[in-house]
Design an enzyme around this catalytic site. Structure first.
Site, PDB file in Angstrom:
ATOM      1  N   GLY A 152       0.828  -1.200   0.000  1.00 10.50           N
ATOM      2  CA  GLY A 152       0.000   0.000   0.000  1.00 10.50           C
ATOM      3  C   GLY A 152       0.859   1.245   0.000  1.00 10.50           C
ATOM      4  O   GLY A 152       2.067   1.189   0.264  1.00 10.50           O
TER       5      GLY A 152
ATOM      6  N   VAL B   4       3.961   1.163   2.257  1.00  9.71           N
ATOM      7  CA  VAL B   4       3.778   0.138   3.289  1.00  9.71           C
ATOM      8  C   VAL B   4       4.168  -1.205   2.680  1.00  9.71           C
ATOM      9  O   VAL B   4       3.728  -1.551   1.580  1.00  9.71           O
ATOM     10  CB  VAL B   4       2.314   0.103   3.785  1.00  9.71           C
ATOM     11  CG1 VAL B   4       2.140  -0.932   4.889  1.00  9.71           C
ATOM     12  CG2 VAL B   4       1.867   1.475   4.276  1.00  9.71           C
TER      13      VAL B   4
ATOM     14  N   LYS C 175       5.720   0.427   7.631  1.00  8.50           N
ATOM     15  CA  LYS C 175       5.388   1.715   7.006  1.00  8.50           C
ATOM     16  C   LYS C 175       6.632   2.595   7.051  1.00  8.50           C
ATOM     17  O   LYS C 175       7.108   2.953   8.132  1.00  8.50           O
ATOM     18  CB  LYS C 175       4.249   2.352   7.800  1.00  8.50           C
ATOM     19  CG  LYS C 175       3.567   3.510   7.139  1.00  8.50           C
ATOM     20  CD  LYS C 175       2.356   3.837   8.004  1.00  8.50           C
ATOM     21  CE  LYS C 175       1.471   4.887   7.497  1.00  8.50           C
ATOM     22  NZ  LYS C 175       0.294   5.080   8.351  1.00  8.50           N
TER      23      LYS C 175
ATOM     24  N   ASP D  69      -8.744  11.479  12.024  1.00  6.04           N
ATOM     25  CA  ASP D  69      -8.667  11.083  10.614  1.00  6.04           C
ATOM     26  C   ASP D  69      -9.432   9.775  10.393  1.00  6.04           C
ATOM     27  O   ASP D  69      -8.936   8.837   9.764  1.00  6.04           O
ATOM     28  CB  ASP D  69      -7.205  10.951  10.185  1.00  6.04           C
ATOM     29  CG  ASP D  69      -7.037  11.074   8.670  1.00  6.04           C
ATOM     30  OD1 ASP D  69      -8.001  11.511   8.001  1.00  6.04           O
ATOM     31  OD2 ASP D  69      -5.959  10.746   8.153  1.00  6.04           O
TER      32      ASP D  69
HETATM   33  N1  LIG Z   1      -1.216  -2.944   9.322  1.00  8.54           N
HETATM   34  C1  LIG Z   1      -1.455  -3.095   8.016  1.00  8.54           C
HETATM   35  N2  LIG Z   1      -1.665  -4.315   7.501  1.00  8.54           N
HETATM   36  C2  LIG Z   1      -1.921  -4.487   6.186  1.00  8.54           C
HETATM   37  N3  LIG Z   1      -1.971  -3.485   5.295  1.00  8.54           N
HETATM   38  C3  LIG Z   1      -1.757  -2.238   5.743  1.00  8.54           C
HETATM   39  C4  LIG Z   1      -1.492  -1.961   7.118  1.00  8.54           C
HETATM   40  N4  LIG Z   1      -1.332  -0.631   7.266  1.00  8.54           N
HETATM   41  C5  LIG Z   1      -1.500  -0.095   6.050  1.00  8.54           C
HETATM   42  N5  LIG Z   1      -1.756  -1.048   5.120  1.00  8.54           N
HETATM   43  C6  LIG Z   1      -1.980  -0.859   3.677  1.00  8.54           C
HETATM   44  O1  LIG Z   1      -1.230   0.253   3.261  1.00  8.54           O
HETATM   45  C7  LIG Z   1      -2.090   1.254   2.714  1.00  8.54           C
HETATM   46  C8  LIG Z   1      -1.554   2.633   3.056  1.00  8.54           C
HETATM   47  O2  LIG Z   1      -1.714   2.844   4.439  1.00  8.54           O
HETATM   48  P1  LIG Z   1      -1.425   4.240   5.098  1.00  8.54           P
HETATM   49  O3  LIG Z   1      -1.923   4.196   6.506  1.00  8.54           O
HETATM   50  O4  LIG Z   1      -0.007   4.601   4.891  1.00  8.54           O
HETATM   51  O5  LIG Z   1      -2.226   5.234   4.187  1.00  8.54           O
HETATM   52  P2  LIG Z   1      -3.792   5.597   4.088  1.00  8.54           P
HETATM   53  O6  LIG Z   1      -4.420   5.616   5.442  1.00  8.54           O
HETATM   54  O7  LIG Z   1      -4.426   4.733   3.035  1.00  8.54           O
HETATM   55  O8  LIG Z   1      -3.693   7.048   3.520  1.00  8.54           O
HETATM   56  P3  LIG Z   1      -3.186   8.298   4.296  1.00  8.54           P
HETATM   57  O9  LIG Z   1      -2.487   7.874   5.542  1.00  8.54           O
HETATM   58  O10 LIG Z   1      -2.294   8.933   3.307  1.00  8.54           O
HETATM   59  O11 LIG Z   1      -4.415   9.072   4.567  1.00  8.54           O
HETATM   60  C9  LIG Z   1      -3.459   0.963   3.294  1.00  8.54           C
HETATM   61  O12 LIG Z   1      -4.467   1.435   2.442  1.00  8.54           O
HETATM   62  C10 LIG Z   1      -3.443  -0.562   3.400  1.00  8.54           C
HETATM   63  O13 LIG Z   1      -3.780  -1.121   2.147  1.00  8.54           O
END
Ligand SMILES: Nc1ncnc2c1ncn2[C@@H]1O[C@H](COP(=O)(O)OP(=O)(O)OP(=O)(O)O)[C@@H](O)[C@H]1O
Length: 399
Positions: free
Chosen positions: A37, A44, A60, A162
């Site tokens: 992601g 990520v 991340k 958020d």
């Molecule tokens: N703990 C996790 N386990 C599995 N996948 C994850 C996890 N955390 C994040 N992801 C994947 O990574 C993607 C990006 O996560 P991230 O929290 O960085 O961004 P977001 O919340 O989608 O956007 P933003 O933080 O920019 O508002 C998520 O949409 C998800 O698909």
């Protein structure tokens, strides 16, 4: 030197501090094939660490040049070290070495609620059934309630800031957990309506209009955003959809309008029509409508939302076979129908975005789309952090 000051008070005994070497070996040197992601603050990766046994983790990696990212990195560690609960994603550890800021979480194999609602056909083939959506909403509401109030053993007292469907992660059993605490704030300590004054932050489509206007942040701003998530779950539509007709761009306003007009059937996810019981739908829609009330004090607390969603679930699971879909009006809508000044009618929007409020503020728009309506052109922008003149994408109200 790292952008993150890791004073002893910051790091928790519950969170492990990893070396950069450990992070590189966990992710095969941040291999592109392991990217699962991308958020506004970095990629990520799916990784693997050893702690007696092999554990799959989500890694991340934050952009080390982002000052905003450094602040959010620190907040995320502070919050997730302080608040641990089955409905909040667990932070396993972090790395802050050689300009790198990396967070290591429990791996959530089923991705985000947003993925399942809005990326059908890409990674996910079948729409989520209604009961699963209800359960996910209940889990997420429990996570937020814990964050707001805590438990008798561990007090909460924080505001997420958020809440959105892409910050609701799903584990193997479809249990949902709230993630992404980089914007969250501690306090206020006392009752639900007391506030802290902050820069306006969050994500378009989920921003509480009252908070945007006044900068007075309360738990009720999370409740508002949760109301948008509920509508997303019901309708299968994103919070902002610039490819829809103009009056439907903002789901919160459009959804409320349909609820009050009794035309929810126009926006409910077609895959759910045969599934939802009328009484369950009535209750669900009413909760969402109240969460989105323009006056924060009229919104329910997350504790109330949990109880009422559980009630809605009990209705859905009942044995009565009257599973029919009919347009409904919420009780709130009926009550407020008397007061026409409270009825929100999305006006036809002019082509340019109308500012719902103005004032220079800092927004963390991590990614958004600019769609040229009438053409098929979409531009995806990823902006780590920008200062903006805030203009809500919500249509103007006709009073
Ligand atoms: N703990 C996790 N386990 C599995 N996948 C994850 C996890 N955390 C994040 N992801 C994947 O990574 C993607 C990006 O996560 P991230 O929290 O960085 O961004 P977001 O919340 O989608 O956007 P933003 O933080 O920019 O508002 C998520 O949409 C998800 O698909």
């Amino acid at each position: 030197m790292s952008g993150y000051d890791s004073s002893p008070s910051m790091s928790s005994s519950l969170s492990r501090r990893f070396s950069l070497f450990e992070m590189k070996s966990a992710t095969d040197n941040f291999a592109d094939e392991l990217v699962i992601g991308r958020g506004g603050f970095g990629k990520v990766y799916k990784g693997s660490i050893t702690d007696g046994e092999n554990i799959t983790v989500a890694v991340k990696r934050l952009n080390p040049r982002s000052r905003q990212g450094a602040r959010e990195f620190r907040t995320e560690i502070e919050m997730l070290s302080r608040f641990r609960y089955r409905y909040l994603v667990s932070l396993i550890g972090y790395c802050d070495q050689s300009e790198e800021m990396i967070l290591v979480y429990e791996y959530m194999p089923r991705g985000t609620l947003a993925d399942h609602l809005h990326k059908l056909g890409k990674n996910y083939s079948a729409p989520l059934p209604w009961l699963r959506r209800l359960r996910i909403c209940i889990d997420a509401a429990r996570g937020l309630d814990y964050l707001h109030i805590g438990t008798s053993i561990q007090p909460g007292k924080a505001i997420h800031r958020d809440v959105k469907s892409s910050n609701i992660l799903l584990d193997d059993n479809w249990d949902a957990k709230i993630s992404d605490f980089g914007l969250s704030r501690l306090g206020p300590e006392d009752e639900a309506y007391s506030h802290v004054s902050t820069e306006v932050k969050g994500t378009f489509g989920y921003l509480d209009p009252e908070y945007s206007l006044t900068r007075r942040l309360t738990r009720k701003s999370d409740v508002y955003a949760f109301g948008v998530v509920m509508l997303e779950a019901l309708c299968g539509r994103p919070a902002v959809d610039l490819s829809a007709d103009e009056e439907q761009w903002g789901l919160a306003v459009w959804g409320q309008y349909c609820i009050r007009e009794g035309t929810v059937d126009e926006i409910i996810d077609p895959s759910l029509r045969e599934e939802i019981r009328k009484d369950c739908l009535m209750e669900f829609v009413q909760i969402a409508d109240e969460c989105l009330h323009h006056l924060p004090r009229k919104r329910p607390t997350m504790a109330e939302v949990v109880v009422r969603l559980e009630f809605a679930m009990a209705m859905q699971e009942g044995n009565d076979s009257s599973i029919v879909f009919k347009p409904v009006k919420s009780a709130l809508a009926l009550q407020e129908q008397e007061d026409s000044s409270d009825i929100v009618k999305p006006a036809k929007m002019t082509r340019k975005v109308q500012p719902y409020f103005s004032g220079t503020t800092s927004g963390t728009i991590k990614s958004f789309r600019i769609c040229l309506i009438g053409t098929v052109k979409c531009i995806n922008l990823s902006v780590p952090t920008i200062s903006i003149k805030v203009a809500s994408l919500l249509p103007n109200f006709e009073m």
